[in-house]
Design a protein around this motif. Structure first.
Motif, PDB file in Angstrom:
ATOM      1  N   PHE A 120       0.824  -1.213   0.000  1.00 21.89           N
ATOM      2  CA  PHE A 120       0.000   0.000   0.000  1.00 21.89           C
ATOM      3  C   PHE A 120       0.857   1.261   0.000  1.00 21.89           C
ATOM      4  O   PHE A 120       0.353   2.371   0.085  1.00 21.89           O
ATOM      5  N   GLY A 163       8.943   9.168   6.991  1.00 24.85           N
ATOM      6  CA  GLY A 163       9.064   9.512   5.573  1.00 24.85           C
ATOM      7  C   GLY A 163       9.477   8.270   4.792  1.00 24.85           C
ATOM      8  O   GLY A 163       9.093   7.153   5.127  1.00 24.85           O
ATOM      9  N   GLY A 165      11.587   5.155   3.465  1.00 25.53           N
ATOM     10  CA  GLY A 165      12.605   4.238   3.970  1.00 25.53           C
ATOM     11  C   GLY A 165      12.257   3.591   5.290  1.00 25.53           C
ATOM     12  O   GLY A 165      11.311   3.963   5.971  1.00 25.53           O
ATOM     13  N   GLU A 166      13.040   2.569   5.621  1.00 26.05           N
ATOM     14  CA  GLU A 166      12.864   1.849   6.880  1.00 26.05           C
ATOM     15  C   GLU A 166      14.048   2.219   7.789  1.00 26.05           C
ATOM     16  O   GLU A 166      15.186   1.793   7.553  1.00 26.05           O
ATOM     17  N   SER A 197       9.683   5.180  13.504  1.00 28.66           N
ATOM     18  CA  SER A 197       8.604   4.295  13.063  1.00 28.66           C
ATOM     19  C   SER A 197       9.200   3.162  12.227  1.00 28.66           C
ATOM     20  O   SER A 197       9.966   3.394  11.299  1.00 28.66           O
ATOM     21  N   SER A 199       8.581  -0.876  10.354  1.00 27.87           N
ATOM     22  CA  SER A 199       7.686  -1.956   9.952  1.00 27.87           C
ATOM     23  C   SER A 199       7.841  -3.137  10.894  1.00 27.87           C
ATOM     24  O   SER A 199       7.043  -4.060  10.854  1.00 27.87           O
ATOM     25  N   SER A 220       4.494  -0.111  12.561  1.00 29.03           N
ATOM     26  CA  SER A 220       3.422  -0.148  11.566  1.00 29.03           C
ATOM     27  C   SER A 220       2.873  -1.560  11.522  1.00 29.03           C
ATOM     28  O   SER A 220       3.426  -2.436  10.867  1.00 29.03           O
ATOM     29  N   HIS A 222      -0.719  -2.747  11.177  1.00 27.98           N
ATOM     30  CA  HIS A 222      -1.739  -2.909  10.130  1.00 27.98           C
ATOM     31  C   HIS A 222      -2.513  -4.226  10.173  1.00 27.98           C
ATOM     32  O   HIS A 222      -3.608  -4.311   9.624  1.00 27.98           O
ATOM     33  N   GLU A 262       0.824   1.735  14.596  1.00 25.66           N
ATOM     34  CA  GLU A 262       0.162   2.448  13.507  1.00 25.66           C
ATOM     35  C   GLU A 262      -0.664   1.434  12.733  1.00 25.66           C
ATOM     36  O   GLU A 262      -0.218   0.301  12.486  1.00 25.66           O
ATOM     37  N   TYR A 295      -6.058   6.206   5.332  1.00 25.30           N
ATOM     38  CA  TYR A 295      -5.297   5.774   4.154  1.00 25.30           C
ATOM     39  C   TYR A 295      -5.165   6.909   3.149  1.00 25.30           C
ATOM     40  O   TYR A 295      -6.120   7.632   2.879  1.00 25.30           O
ATOM     41  N   ASN A 296      -3.980   7.010   2.597  1.00 23.87           N
ATOM     42  CA  ASN A 296      -3.699   7.967   1.544  1.00 23.87           C
ATOM     43  C   ASN A 296      -3.642   7.185   0.240  1.00 23.87           C
ATOM     44  O   ASN A 296      -2.644   6.526  -0.032  1.00 23.87           O
TER      45      ASN A 296
HETATM   46  N1  SAH Z   1       9.246   2.102   7.153  1.00 27.84           N
HETATM   47  C1  SAH Z   1       8.732   2.752   8.315  1.00 27.84           C
HETATM   48  C2  SAH Z   1       8.556   4.248   8.175  1.00 27.84           C
HETATM   49  C3  SAH Z   1       7.987   4.775   6.880  1.00 27.84           C
HETATM   50  S1  SAH Z   1       6.284   4.511   6.567  1.00 27.84           S
HETATM   51  C4  SAH Z   1       7.441   2.102   8.741  1.00 27.84           C
HETATM   52  O1  SAH Z   1       6.977   1.210   8.071  1.00 27.84           O
HETATM   53  O2  SAH Z   1       6.924   2.455   9.795  1.00 27.84           O
HETATM   54  C5  SAH Z   1       5.442   5.509   7.731  1.00 27.84           C
HETATM   55  C6  SAH Z   1       4.004   5.082   7.993  1.00 27.84           C
HETATM   56  O3  SAH Z   1       3.164   5.371   6.864  1.00 27.84           O
HETATM   57  C7  SAH Z   1       3.849   3.601   8.243  1.00 27.84           C
HETATM   58  O4  SAH Z   1       2.971   3.384   9.314  1.00 27.84           O
HETATM   59  C8  SAH Z   1       3.247   3.108   6.948  1.00 27.84           C
HETATM   60  O5  SAH Z   1       2.604   1.900   7.119  1.00 27.84           O
HETATM   61  C9  SAH Z   1       2.353   4.254   6.587  1.00 27.84           C
HETATM   62  N2  SAH Z   1       1.935   4.322   5.184  1.00 27.84           N
HETATM   63  C10 SAH Z   1       2.619   3.954   4.085  1.00 27.84           C
HETATM   64  N3  SAH Z   1       1.899   4.186   2.978  1.00 27.84           N
HETATM   65  C11 SAH Z   1       0.738   4.744   3.380  1.00 27.84           C
HETATM   66  C12 SAH Z   1      -0.416   5.244   2.706  1.00 27.84           C
HETATM   67  N4  SAH Z   1      -0.510   5.210   1.395  1.00 27.84           N
HETATM   68  N5  SAH Z   1      -1.436   5.734   3.465  1.00 27.84           N
HETATM   69  C13 SAH Z   1      -1.336   5.796   4.809  1.00 27.84           C
HETATM   70  N6  SAH Z   1      -0.277   5.356   5.496  1.00 27.84           N
HETATM   71  C14 SAH Z   1       0.754   4.831   4.796  1.00 27.84           C
END
Ligand code: SAH
Length: 346
Positions: A120, A163, A165-166, A197, A199, A220, A222, A262, A295-296
């Protein structure tokens, strides 16, 4: 042939002091230059006005300052500012300033692209190109701090590594950047205002716990059901929930820092009562709270935000079990604010 000049900000303060001594100058000169580089975020040697012209020229001959450049800035009607940031090698990452009434939060990138494959996420489509250096992470924070002062008349108050990256796949550089951000020789921010943050890389979560880091942790999640999580975050097959859970318990025992999960609720993916119950159970393993993220959409329509009823079911059930839940609205919708969306366009 010109030898490649070194990135001066890769030097520690001591190395910089040693360099000046070797050049026949005073070690103290190293402190002055260090202050220009970090506290004052100088973009050029010429900006270092208390350093003599000859010394500046000598620095110019030996080093470069690989400062990031904000290439494109977008402002949303809700105040959110998104920066497309150009790195010295031309690659682009993003960082976002998110204002609320009382805070300004910087959302910063830790890698160019990402090696994880969350289905996503817009960044996942870019693949990982390289890790960011500590100074490239630091610079994003400084740029947003400046924007916050300029547009909102207040300094930056919080930082989230959400932002591109992990962060735990670029652990050393992220930690070095945080060290600089929290140091009085950098921005002097409290680590309590910083959230990393992830995964969920179990081994790295344990390592962080062992190092007794002081910043906050967000995961994250989910989904708290392995099959579902693997279907949307395929790397979960290698790091199953059991390992993640164990690492998080370890984290809490060592740091006594509550974890934030998250969580996006998608239609037909995790909008069932079974999914909610699994999350409740997962939350009980270690003190935690849940952040429901809107969700974006990233264009192909495969993922869709679940209905309000499904969200309410999450909120009610979590609250019934005494678990704190907050709902985070998507910000900057009119400016491609989902991470990776802007860089994908560039
Ligand atoms: N890799 C790290 C940090 C970057 S993503 C991580 O996974 O936490 C930051 C957050 O944005 C994560 O919770 C991720 O699941 C979420 N995210 C990624 N794409 C998204 C989207 N399209 N809409 C909403 N949240 C999203």
């Amino acid at each position: 042939m010109e030898t490649k000049k070194k990135d001066i900000r890769a030097l520690t303060k001591q190395q910089l002091r040693d360099f000046f001594v070797e050049e026949g100058d005073k070690a103290f000169r190293g402190n002055q230059v260090y202050e220009w580089l970090w506290q004052k975020s100088a973009h050029s040697f010429d900006a270092m006005t208390n350093i003599s012209k000859e010394t500046r020229k000598m620095l110019e001959d030996n080093f470069v300052i690989n400062h990031i450049k904000v290439d494109q800035m977008q402002r949303s009607s809700d105040g959110t500012i998104k920066n497309a940031v150009r790195l010295h090698d031309g690659l682009i990452v993003e960082s976002v300033l998110i204002p609320t009434e009382t805070r300004t939060t910087a959302c910063v990138s830790s890698q160019v692209g990402c090696s994880l494959d969350c289905r996503f996420c817009a960044t996942a489509r870019l693949k990982r190109m390289r890790n960011l250096n500590p100074d490239e992470i630091y610079d994003q924070v400084v740029a947003i701090d400046n924007e916050s002062r300029l547009y909102f008349d207040r300094p930056l108050s919080n930082i989230v590594f959400m932002g591109m990256g992990e962060p735990l796949m670029n652990y050393n550089n992220v930690l070095k950047a945080i060290e600089k951000i929290t140091s009085p020789e950098g921005l002097g921010m409290s680590p309590k205002r910083i959230t990393v943050s992830t995964s969920g890389v179990p081994k790295m979560i344990k390592k962080m716990a062992d190092e007794e880091v002081k910043f906050k942790l967000a995961v994250s999640l989910h989904s708290a059901i392995d099959e579902v999580r693997t279907s949307i975050m395929p790397f979960n097959a290698a790091f199953p929930l059991k390992d993640l859970r164990e690492a998080l318990q370890y984290w809490y025992n060592k740091t006594k820092n509550r974890i934030t999960y998250e969580y996006v609720v998608w239609e037909g993916i995790n909008d069932t009562q079974e999914a909610v119950d699994a999350l409740v159970k997962f939350c009980k393993f270690a003190p935690s709270k849940v952040n429901l993220i809107e969700y974006n959409p990233i264009d192909d329509g495969e993922f869709q935000q679940a209905s309000d009823e499904a969200i309410d079911r999450y909120i009610n059930t979590l609250e019934q079990h005494g678990i704190t839940v907050t709902v985070r609205r998507s910000r900057g919708k009119d400016i491609d604010a989902a991470c990776g969306q802007l860089a994908n366009k560039s």
